[in-house]
Write a protein that holds these residues in place. Structure first.
Motif, short mmCIF file in Angstrom:
data_model
loop_
_atom_site.label_atom_id
_atom_site.label_comp_id
_atom_site.label_asym_id
_atom_site.label_seq_id
_atom_site.Cartn_x
_atom_site.Cartn_y
_atom_site.Cartn_z
N ARG A 104 37.94 40.61 48.18
CA ARG A 104 38.96 40.84 49.21
C ARG A 104 39.12 42.34 49.48
O ARG A 104 39.29 42.76 50.63
N TYR A 105 39.06 43.13 48.41
CA TYR A 105 39.14 44.58 48.55
C TYR A 105 38.05 45.09 49.49
O TYR A 105 38.30 45.90 50.40
N VAL A 131 38.50 35.88 54.85
CA VAL A 131 39.56 36.16 53.89
C VAL A 131 40.68 36.98 54.54
O VAL A 131 41.86 36.80 54.20
N MET A 132 40.34 37.84 55.48
CA MET A 132 41.37 38.59 56.20
C MET A 132 42.20 37.66 57.07
O MET A 132 43.43 37.73 57.11
N ARG A 140 46.87 40.61 42.21
CA ARG A 140 48.27 40.94 42.00
C ARG A 140 49.02 39.67 41.62
O ARG A 140 49.04 38.69 42.36
N THR A 141 49.66 39.70 40.45
CA THR A 141 50.31 38.50 39.93
C THR A 141 51.82 38.50 40.15
O THR A 141 52.48 37.50 39.89
N ARG A 176 46.67 42.59 51.32
CA ARG A 176 45.50 42.54 50.41
C ARG A 176 45.83 41.84 49.09
O ARG A 176 44.95 41.24 48.49
N ALA A 177 47.07 41.94 48.64
CA ALA A 177 47.54 41.26 47.41
C ALA A 177 46.65 41.54 46.20
O ALA A 177 46.18 40.64 45.52
#
Length: 427
Positions: A141-142, A162-163, A212-213, A226-227
């Motif tokens: 994703r990055y 994914v975007m 990111r949790t 982006r999470a």
């Protein structure tokens, strides 16, 4: 627009007065009409310079341009349209790029025999845990939010899935009926796809990436979409700038990713380099030598892997103006004394080292490469002495500019006075 060594950049720092007018009067890249204005500007460039320029870049690092110009407000035009402005600006920039490519292809290519591409900057994203599917997805994703954002429409006809998924989901959670990521029509997808004769690629460093949790309490934003979370290894060599670490292996991985992701495009590395380390001698830039050695070597490995790399440009030839950092960040092979009127330039140790790499077209053997290193450090000490004496020479020059004329004028006045007294005595 922009260019390689024999080509200019169209979309990276044009006349500030014109840019201000386009922003104030028309709304800048928030206005779709900018695509037409930009194409007209490109046509003028092709007409005037196309007989000499053969490699054209429509935009250089548009991701930074839209993120800092329309999201964080750090760059011109200084807007903070969080979660919306950068996506709209990017949408219109991609359309503008396609228009310029088609214009060159239809009107100028047969006469000028040049090439048109775009230059995209992206760091490598490595999963923190290569066995964790969430980290692997976050790293993917990055890269898609960084490189695929612009490259995917140009090479595949649309934004990365994914975007579309992430921004669409976030938009729905925020109560919006439509995604904050604009959509291309079927006609636009077809028109944009394939509009690149080569891909310019800028790369400087690497990040470890994890999912990111924890929930984000901020509103719409690029970072929230982006999470993910970025990390650096404290053992990575620090290159001076707060964000820049030397991680050569990430370069090879990014180049291989580009090859497989976008169908083996022709690649020009348009930016790669290291800034000035703090508290170090200005000209004996050993850290830059180590950076160059590591990154160029990894690029050569990527070429052996089969990546179609045509050229490499180190960033940069001279110390120069760097975005909002101004003249503070020094990336140049040549040190520029900005405080002196004629801006004298002094070669750093990396100049000698880079010359040897170019001459040998790589690294022949470890012993010879080490001799390059030692020779470079020897020559920089001489240049350091020149730089150290510059203030004294400058003061002497200033003094001579003031003292010599003053002495001459006084001598003339004294001579005139003595002549007058002499004539009076004879009279």
């Amino acid at each position: 627009m922009s260019a390689t060594t024999d080509s200019p950049c169209l979309g990276h720092g044009s006349c500030p007065q014109v840019s201000e007018m386009l922003q104030v009067t028309y709304g800048g890249w928030q206005n779709v009409n900018m695509t037409r204005y930009f194409r007209e500007y490109a046509d003028l460039c092709f007409e005037v310079f196309g007989d000499r320029v053969k490699h054209w870049l429509t935009f250089s690092d548009p991701r930074t341009m839209v993120e800092k110009g329309y999201e964080t407000g750090l760059h011109a035009p200084g807007l903070r349209l969080q979660g919306t402005g950068l996506y709209m600006a990017a949408h219109h920039i991609i359309k503008a790029h396609a228009q310029v490519w088609h214009s060159y292809n239809n009107t100028w290519r047969s006469k000028q025999q040049g090439m048109v591409g775009i230059s995209l900057n992206c760091d490598w994203g490595e999963p923190v845990d290569i066995n964790n599917p969430n980290d692997i997805e976050a790293a993917e994703r990055y890269l898609q939010f960084c490189l695929g954002w612009f490259a995917n429409p140009i090479y595949a006809g649309d934004y990365p899935q994914v975007m579309k998924d992430h921004i669409g989901t976030k938009s729905a959670e925020q109560g919006l009926e439509m995604s904050r990521l604009p959509m291309f029509s079927l006609q636009e997808k077809s028109y944009i796809k394939g509009t690149s004769d080569f891909l310019g690629l800028g790369h400087f460093t690497t990040r470890y990436i994890t999912q990111r949790t924890y929930p984000s309490h901020q509103g719409p934003s690029y970072q929230n979409d982006r999470a993910l979370v970025e990390f650096v290894d404290p053992n990575w060599p620090d290159m001076g700038s707060s964000w820049l670490y030397s991680v050569p292996w990430g370069f090879r991985r990014l180049l291989n990713f580009v090859q497989t992701q976008y169908g083996d495009p022709l690649i020009y590395v348009t930016e790669n380099g290291a800034s000035q380390k703090l508290h170090c001698t200005q000209l004996c830039d050993e850290w830059r030598i180590q950076y160059l050695k590591g990154y160029i070597n990894e690029m050569l490995k990527a070429i052996k892997d089969g990546v179609n790399i045509k050229g490499y440009t180190s960033w940069s030839l001279l110390d120069k103006f760097e975005w909002e950092k101004g003249y503070a960040d020094r990336y140049g092979f040549y040190y520029v004394e900005f405080n002196v009127r004629n801006k004298p330039r002094y070669p750093k140790a990396s100049v000698q080292y880079y010359k040897e790499i170019i001459t040998a077209n790589g690294f022949p053997n470890p012993r010879e490469v080490e001799s390059w290193h030692l020779k470079a450090l020897e020559t920089c000490s001489i240049n350091n002495q020149m730089l150290a004496t510059e203030p004294l020479l400058r003061h002497m020059h200033v003094a001579s500019e003031i003292v010599v004329p003053t002495v001459c004028v006084l001598s003339i006045l004294i001579s005139a006075l003595l002549l007058t007294l002499l004539l009076r005595s004879h009279g």
